[in-house]
Design a protein around this motif. Structure first.
Motif, PDB file in Angstrom:
ATOM      1  N   MET A  47      -5.571  -0.630   1.811  1.00  0.00           N
ATOM      2  CA  MET A  47      -4.255   0.002   1.886  1.00  0.00           C
ATOM      3  C   MET A  47      -4.339   1.536   1.904  1.00  0.00           C
ATOM      4  N   PHE A  50      -2.174   5.795   6.859  1.00  0.00           N
ATOM      5  CA  PHE A  50      -0.767   5.606   7.256  1.00  0.00           C
ATOM      6  C   PHE A  50      -0.707   5.344   8.743  1.00  0.00           C
ATOM      7  N   PRO A  51      -0.688   4.104   9.184  1.00  0.00           N
ATOM      8  CA  PRO A  51      -0.808   2.871   8.402  1.00  0.00           C
ATOM      9  C   PRO A  51      -2.270   2.574   8.089  1.00  0.00           C
ATOM     10  N   PRO A  52      -2.542   1.648   7.139  1.00  0.00           N
ATOM     11  CA  PRO A  52      -3.921   1.226   6.914  1.00  0.00           C
ATOM     12  C   PRO A  52      -4.424   0.460   8.141  1.00  0.00           C
ATOM     13  N   VAL A  57      -5.121  -4.188   5.335  1.00  0.00           N
ATOM     14  CA  VAL A  57      -3.746  -4.414   4.880  1.00  0.00           C
ATOM     15  C   VAL A  57      -3.708  -5.609   3.934  1.00  0.00           C
ATOM     16  N   ARG A  59      -1.439  -8.225   1.935  1.00  0.00           N
ATOM     17  CA  ARG A  59      -0.120  -8.873   1.932  1.00  0.00           C
ATOM     18  C   ARG A  59      -0.180 -10.071   0.995  1.00  0.00           C
ATOM     19  N   ARG A  77       4.699  -5.223  -6.690  1.00  0.00           N
ATOM     20  CA  ARG A  77       6.083  -4.974  -6.240  1.00  0.00           C
ATOM     21  C   ARG A  77       6.134  -4.484  -4.797  1.00  0.00           C
ATOM     22  N   GLU A  78       5.006  -3.950  -4.316  1.00  0.00           N
ATOM     23  CA  GLU A  78       4.976  -3.471  -2.932  1.00  0.00           C
ATOM     24  C   GLU A  78       4.846  -4.618  -1.937  1.00  0.00           C
ATOM     25  N   LEU A  79       4.710  -5.838  -2.458  1.00  0.00           N
ATOM     26  CA  LEU A  79       4.494  -7.003  -1.601  1.00  0.00           C
ATOM     27  C   LEU A  79       5.674  -7.976  -1.576  1.00  0.00           C
ATOM     28  N   GLY A  80       6.694  -7.736  -2.371  1.00  0.00           N
ATOM     29  CA  GLY A  80       7.818  -8.667  -2.366  1.00  0.00           C
ATOM     30  C   GLY A  80       8.913  -8.254  -3.329  1.00  0.00           C
ATOM     31  N   PRO A  81       9.972  -9.066  -3.392  1.00  0.00           N
ATOM     32  CA  PRO A  81      11.133  -8.729  -4.223  1.00  0.00           C
ATOM     33  C   PRO A  81      10.833  -8.846  -5.713  1.00  0.00           C
TER      34      PRO A  81
ATOM     35  N   ARG B  77      15.866  -3.687  -4.709  1.00  0.00           N
ATOM     36  CA  ARG B  77      14.476  -4.087  -4.972  1.00  0.00           C
ATOM     37  C   ARG B  77      14.344  -5.589  -5.177  1.00  0.00           C
ATOM     38  N   THR B  82       9.044  -2.961  -2.526  1.00  0.00           N
ATOM     39  CA  THR B  82       9.384  -1.554  -2.790  1.00  0.00           C
ATOM     40  C   THR B  82       8.214  -0.845  -3.459  1.00  0.00           C
TER      41      THR B  82
END
Lengths: 440, 440
Positions: A47, A50-52, A57, A59, A77-81, B77, B82
């Motif tokens: 990661m 910009f972008p990796p 990447v 996910r 948190r950067e991967l989902g709600p 969020r 996020t």
């Protein structure tokens, strides 16, 4: 790459199977592990940029492909709600350093009859962060592999212990009856495995549910579970449930309730659902109001959410190392911390009591933890010091030793998901830490 | 339901078209608006219950179906990935109340020649939060419709003004050359619309790009943009780009650069990408290091992320009302706040300068904002008080009046996305607030 990627991806999957169905990991079966240095996110450039680059990447779909989780575990948190567990408006509580700290060179048994150091034990067990408290003071604190002190780390199944704690407290308050059958609170489960299961059986994971957490079998319930939790994509072509509330009622009974321990995340999701139903509050709100804001946490924690807004009360909590230290110290001090009684002493006593070790030992793979029981979502070794523990996939530990007045929080991303794989080694290290703080 | 659901869904879409392509909204075209009381999340039971009933579940896929956004705007969020904008480890900066506050009954022009009250203006414009600062002291603060003071609210296009501020600061520092062509920093855009666009043209949105933000046309670029940003599902059957870094290079030039203003979110995404490329830091890290942590923000802010981990620098920032008040006050004080110079005074002066209003007025739909220009991602009215503004979809405002020593932060979820729809009314209210604080 100093080790074959595919091999370790397979090792991870196979080991994950062992992890969640509690299969014993013997020394003979030990996989060849990647050198820890070779798994650092910065070394691998995960990661970065910009972008990796596409192959860097991370996910949700590839977090089980090791070592991606070394980055993901402190960036979930950067991967989902996610839902915030608010730390509250007050100042953080003090978490002061002890006058004398422990040293990186502290001798620790190496699990093979020899000795290693505190630093090398951490490295060998793929540690992301280690915090040791004695009598509430910090005697050792390290953040590793680029994780910053303010970054929450995934707890995986240590989330269960938070859920069990809240449930126990609500039982103490008379809000939940441990003898009641689950459908009294959750009519949606009236025709499910939990139709005739009690709250207490669910808390102790002695329910009989036709469900296996077996990562080696693509048809295993665990992939449907993770898809329902939003933590993994649904298996291709499957009609997997899209949320936990949709998934849990589909599970059927197998065997009898109350006779044997069987580790399974779905029991905890039932409890988490129940907590929210009886209080009318989301799990994140409960954690914030009852624990995080009262601890004087330094940072917000958070809970992973499913496609329906449901919060994963079994594996979805994320929090910082230091805030977990505050939490552990609150438990050690019988529920009192930051100038107030946060959790009742009766609840802590109940957690420490443990359950019936003979029921525990009926589960496959529990030989490594001989003498343990699992009670109200806490691991209880029934040892001389009265220790008790929260544990999570890949090496998450909150270890509380009331007699030594010791709290150890260890956050890790071990290639072998099953925490039992390093169980003997870790227990010896915890004992060495207890001896060291006693000798200070 | 006191009003037909479908009708307002369509109104929202049609109005959104007007919003982003800046079409004039005349009184004759005014849609029938739902009674504000009928749109409160608690009244509608949006996302209430465990799980919520299916027709009360808010997801990214339905946030454009009004009034779902009234819940979503302060829970974004919970709907997707996020990145945290860390507030730092220090104590929050003071945000003290003034000795005399403004009253709910303060008379405010109603936009039709009559008078309403400060309270009723907020209600009529679907306000979620309003904060008014005079000389740095709080003279008015209200959180509405259930939004709590610690909950971040989506900024939508006010995010652009944060990005423009950071870009201007890096220009002042000599890190970015405003006259340089974009591909000097982003070779990926060498064959795109920005191949021969300068940084300054991109900052002022005078680039010519074959792209329209037209919600009324399902084939419009805006749906591909929102899909790439991860904020909306990809249009069915489309091969929409899965990330911003994939999407931006596909856009082609149309017309000439530098001749006319044309409002478009993609210009800002180019700037945000550029900021990250030249600094080697993520946008969330830049916001934290350069602004949020230095302001002494009370809460973490956050940025929405795409499927590749890219952060939406054009519409994706979320922050609390009070922290936006700190931010606005820092600008009013020429970059100084919390005991330090956070942004250079030269940067603030540059933002306030504005651009050429004759280029601005060439854009369709700008008649409502006659005399304005758009410079470095800030709206500049060129008025007597030297006011300048950040603005975002559905009624987000940071209004700074240096002469009146006034900062107004207004967060809203208006059924008509185009903030120009309430522009005259809002400007009159801001002027009434300026007069009221001067008279105190």
């Amino acid at each position: 790459m100093p080790y074959p990627r595919l091999q370790f991806a397979l090792v991870t999957l196979a080991a994950a199977a062992a992890a969640l169905c509690m299969a014993a990991a013997s020394h003979a079966q030990a996989p060849q592990l990647p050198p820890p240095d070779a798994t650092y996110p910065a070394t691998l450039q995960l990661m970065q940029g910009f972008p990796p680059p596409p192959d860097k990447v991370v996910r949700l779909a590839n977090i089980l492909k090791y070592p991606n989780v070394r980055w993901a575990a402190h960036h979930l948190r950067e991967l989902g709600p996610t839902a915030a567990v608010w730390r509250g408006a007050g100042a953080p509580s003090a978490l002061l350093a002890a006058a004398r700290a422990l040293d990186d060179a502290l001798p620790v048994p190496d699990g093979k009859g020899g000795t290693t150091t505190l630093a090398d034990w951490q490295k060998a067990t793929y540690t992301d962060g280690l915090l040791v408290l004695h009598r509430g003071r910090v005697v050792y604190e390290r953040h590793q592999i680029g994780m910053q002190p303010h970054q929450p780390h995934v707890l995986w199944s240590m989330s269960k212990s938070l859920t069990g704690l809240l449930a126990t407290e609500l039982i103490q308050e008379g809000v939940i009856d441990p003898k009641a059958l689950i459908p009294r609170y959750l009519p949606e489960l009236a025709t499910s495995a939990w139709a005739d299961a009690t709250v207490q059986q669910t808390l102790d994971m002695t329910t009989g549910v036709q469900y296996a957490e077996n990562f080696a079998d693509p048809a295993s319930g665990v992939f449907q579970y993770l898809a329902a939790a939003g933590l993994q994509p649904a298996p291709p072509g499957s009609n997997a449930a899209k949320s936990m509330a949709e998934f849990l009622p589909t599970l059927k009974k197998e065997g009898e309730h109350g006779t044997a321990f069987a580790y399974k995340s779905v029991d905890t999701e039932v409890l988490g659902w129940l907590l929210q139903r009886v209080t009318g509050k989301s799990y994140a709100t409960l954690l914030s109001e009852r624990i995080w804001s009262r601890l004087g946490a330094q940072e917000d924690a958070y809970v992973f959410a499913d496609a329906n807004g449901g919060q994963s009360t079994s594996v979805g909590v994320n929090a910082t190392l230091r805030d977990l230290g505050r939490f552990g110290e609150m438990l050690r001090a019988n529920g009192s911390f930051n100038g107030q009684q946060i959790i009742s002493a009766a609840t802590i006593a109940e957690l420490r009591k443990g359950a019936d070790p003979t029921k525990f030992s009926k589960a496959p793979g529990t030989a490594m933890r001989a003498g343990y029981s699992y009670h109200n979502q806490w691991w209880v070794p029934h040892d001389e010091d009265g220790t008790y523990e929260a544990k999570g996939l890949m090496g998450q530990h909150i270890h509380i030793n009331p007699v030594a007045e010791l709290v150890v929080v260890k956050l890790s991303t071990h290639p072998v998901p099953n925490t039992a794989f390093t169980h003997a080694l870790d227990r010896q290290a915890f004992a060495a830490l207890a001896a060291a703080v006693r000798a200070r």
